[in-house]
Design an enzyme around this catalytic site. Sequence first.
Site, PDB file in Angstrom:
ATOM      1  N   GLU A  35     -16.316 -14.871 -41.674  1.00  0.00           N
ATOM      2  CA  GLU A  35     -14.662 -14.771 -42.952  1.00  0.00           C
ATOM      3  C   GLU A  35     -12.752 -15.207 -41.660  1.00  0.00           C
ATOM      4  O   GLU A  35     -13.346 -15.543 -42.712  1.00  0.00           O
ATOM      5  CB  GLU A  35     -14.691 -13.797 -43.684  1.00  0.00           C
ATOM      6  CG  GLU A  35     -16.105 -13.866 -44.766  1.00  0.00           C
ATOM      7  CD  GLU A  35     -15.897 -14.923 -45.630  1.00  0.00           C
ATOM      8  OE1 GLU A  35     -14.002 -15.388 -45.883  1.00  0.00           O
ATOM      9  OE2 GLU A  35     -17.284 -15.637 -45.476  1.00  0.00           O
ATOM     10  N   HIS A  37     -12.717 -16.378 -38.924  1.00  0.00           N
ATOM     11  CA  HIS A  37     -12.715 -17.559 -38.576  1.00  0.00           C
ATOM     12  C   HIS A  37     -11.887 -18.274 -40.274  1.00  0.00           C
ATOM     13  O   HIS A  37     -10.887 -19.190 -40.629  1.00  0.00           O
ATOM     14  CB  HIS A  37     -13.988 -18.581 -38.387  1.00  0.00           C
ATOM     15  CG  HIS A  37     -13.766 -18.269 -36.691  1.00  0.00           C
ATOM     16  ND1 HIS A  37     -15.256 -17.326 -37.233  1.00  0.00           N
ATOM     17  CD2 HIS A  37     -13.229 -17.673 -35.864  1.00  0.00           C
ATOM     18  CE1 HIS A  37     -15.657 -16.833 -35.735  1.00  0.00           C
ATOM     19  NE2 HIS A  37     -14.023 -18.108 -34.989  1.00  0.00           N
ATOM     20  N   GLN A  61     -12.699 -20.469 -19.783  1.00  0.00           N
ATOM     21  CA  GLN A  61     -12.834 -18.748 -20.319  1.00  0.00           C
ATOM     22  C   GLN A  61     -13.429 -18.096 -20.535  1.00  0.00           C
ATOM     23  O   GLN A  61     -13.060 -16.693 -20.261  1.00  0.00           O
ATOM     24  CB  GLN A  61     -11.750 -19.007 -21.189  1.00  0.00           C
ATOM     25  CG  GLN A  61     -13.212 -19.119 -22.522  1.00  0.00           C
ATOM     26  CD  GLN A  61     -12.287 -19.429 -23.770  1.00  0.00           C
ATOM     27  OE1 GLN A  61     -11.285 -20.643 -24.538  1.00  0.00           O
ATOM     28  NE2 GLN A  61     -11.956 -18.304 -24.696  1.00  0.00           N
ATOM     29  N   ASP A 150      -6.654 -11.544 -31.624  1.00  0.00           N
ATOM     30  CA  ASP A 150      -7.000 -11.518 -30.365  1.00  0.00           C
ATOM     31  C   ASP A 150      -5.193 -11.819 -29.890  1.00  0.00           C
ATOM     32  O   ASP A 150      -4.652 -12.850 -29.994  1.00  0.00           O
ATOM     33  CB  ASP A 150      -7.679 -12.757 -29.924  1.00  0.00           C
ATOM     34  CG  ASP A 150      -9.018 -13.049 -30.522  1.00  0.00           C
ATOM     35  OD1 ASP A 150      -9.507 -12.198 -29.689  1.00  0.00           O
ATOM     36  OD2 ASP A 150      -9.073 -13.870 -31.136  1.00  0.00           O
TER      37      ASP A 150
END
Length: 282
Positions: A35, A37, A61, A150
């Site tokens: 959810e 995203h 990464q 993030d």
Amino acid sequence: MENIRIPRIMKETSKRHLHNGKTIGFVPTMGALHEGHLSLVKRAKSENDIVVVSIFVNPAQFGPKEDFDRYPRDMEGDMEKLKREGADILFMPDARAMYPDGFSSYITVKDLSDKLCGVFRPGHFTGVATVVCKLFNIVKPVAAYFGQKDFQQAAIIKRMVEDLNMDVDLIICPTFREPDGLAMSSRNVYLSHEERRAAAVIYKTLLSASQMIKSGESNPVDVRKQMHDTLEAEPLISEIQYAGVYDTNTLDELNEFKKQNLLAVAVKIGSTRLIDNMIVEF
Ligand code: AMP
């Protein structure tokens, strides 16, 4: 929804939409969509003519000992969810197309990349900045949507966009949480039942630190101590990588509060690394 795998085709498709006067909103992800995203997709959908979502588990990464191979993948489920949200284009290149033989250009955003998560994931943010720059060049969005979860990643991309004069608006969206406060993350599926229950301590730590500040605590060092005490009281936390109060611009630890303060945490529960943050403003 159109599925595109080849960067050249994605580029041509974007050019065609731009030529027709359409705006492109872009949501870069690594898939295993939740959810959190989808909240970015919804926001992009409400502000643009065309929404492009990328799913790319970016090898650049991940460190050699990290979870690249076992990172959760759910292509079928992701496509269903994106169709339901009304995404227009799913771009899912493969690693060979993004990093062909001879690939040798990387973007490093100095300073910001070496702090917080950067200490524990050397090279991680160079991988992130490089792939986001490539994706921006391929997709050509007018706006790109990132999650506050993030925070450091968003700060680094913002710096890159400013420093390199890129033509894209960055929209940072709020962290989507489970009912007990745990920030949604593709990595939450790694947690056992017991670990999942214990993981709620991360949000509890951020919340009680923010309450401590709002109720008049004047010293960030005391807040940091309370955060560590709360996390240490949870036996399933195997490592506290960082927990404290940071400057939202420099990401340095604060000795006195500012107008905006970043509370941030990175811990391991068993072998699963989880991060979360909250901003406290005066
Ligand atoms: P990832 O697939 O983990 O690389 O995440 C793709 C994008 O979704 C990034 O901009 C993340 O910050 C964002 N995101 C991840 N989790 C959440 C969440 N719980 N709430 C809002 N955005 C999120």
